[in-house]
Enzyme design. Structure first.
Site: not given
Length: 317
Positions: A151, A179, A181, A204
């Protein structure tokens, strides 16, 4: 009054260079940050953000982004948006709304269309080649599909002591459709309060959101820790908790800046970041590495910078 900007990953360099000039000339933190992230989103060779971002398992590019105003605590975010350029701008537009400030999927796309944001096919031929290559590797070598979750996140402070934070990402490569995050989630991927400071995370997302990492980092600054101490403590403690409870921890990194322009970084993996401050407003790229409960960093060498550009622009075979 101090001003500055800190961002995740080497890919932020050109955007930070642009933002640093804007801040020096008196631009607001929000304007500088939005323009900086747009520069990352628009560059096709950055494969984890915006145009050229890597697709999900169905070959679709789904983008997430968020913006936060540190003066008002206003937040806007989008998740799983497709075929629209510059999701950071859509997120900032949403931050001016009183209700419905986090939109996902079709709802985010309808909002972007109604408010005149530019439609664009965000899947590049290069990204499609990388996707095809990974499909072959999964089939022929039994490799894990998941790779790449970098990111771009930034925290910005302007001359008027206003702060802003923002994130943008295409998320986990080969992710399931829908999905999302940590990146667009307030407190996990980002948080900023102009009276304290701000933080943004990368890594993650499934693990970062287990610790509300960015909010925790800002609260540690509020309690009196330096930005460097806060970043190290938040990353190290979350990593240790995950190892103790789950037996493993994903990649986790955070960068932060307080309302005086002091900054910090914490990571459990090798990680690059970019900083520009009033004292030395020529943006610099740093490489950080974990060392026990500490994070050590040094300025990236010219050789490293040259190899980075060569790597991200090399042909896909």
């Amino acid at each position: 009054m101090s001003f500055g900007i800190i961002a995740t990953w080497r890919m932020a360099l050109e955007g930070v260079e642009k933002a640093a000039k804007m801040l020096k000339d008196g631009s607001s933190a929000g304007d500088a940050l939005e323009n900086a992230i747009m520069a990352v989103e628009d560059y096709p060779f950055y494969k984890s953000v915006g145009y050229g971002g890597l697709p999900n398992e169905n070959g679709e590019v789904e983008l997430d982004a968020a913006f936060m105003d540190g003066d008002t605590l206003s937040i806007g975010a989008v998740g799983g948006i497709r075929d629209f350029k510059n999701p950071i701008s859509i997120a900032r537009h949403l931050s001016r709304e009183r209700f419905n400030i986090f939109l996902v999927g079709i709802g985010a796309e309808e909002y972007a269309h109604k408010n005149g944001f530019e439609r664009k096919n965000m899947l590049t031929e290069r990204a499609k080649k990388i996707w095809d290559k990974r499909i072959r590797e999964i089939r022929e070598q039994n490799l894990s599909p998941y790779d790449g979750h970098d990111t771009v996140g930034m925290v910005c402070l302007d001359k008027n002591s206003s702060m802003a934070a923002g994130t943008s990402t295409s998320g986990l490569f080969m992710k399931k459709r829908g999905r999302v995050g940590d990146s667009p989630l307030s407190g996990s991927g980002f948080y900023v309060d102009s009276q304290i400071g701000g933080a943004v995370a990368t890594g993650l997302g499934e693990d970062i959101m287990k610790g509300c990492l960015s909010y925790e980092t800002v609260k540690l600054i509020e309690r009196g820790l330096s930005p460097q101490e806060a970043a190290e403590k938040s990353v190290y403690e979350l990593t240790q908790k995950l190892l103790q409870r789950r037996g493993k921890s994903g990649e986790i990194s955070v960068v932060c800046m307080d309302n005086k322009g002091r900054w910090g970084v914490g990571t459990n993996v090798e990680f690059s970041f970019v900083v520009s401050c009033e004292d030395d407003n020529v943006p610099k790229v740093y490489l950080a590495n974990p060392h026990g409960s500490k994070t050590l960093y040094s300025q990236a060498s010219q050789q490293w910078l040259e190899e980075y550009l060569k790597r991200i622009t090399s042909p896909i075979v």
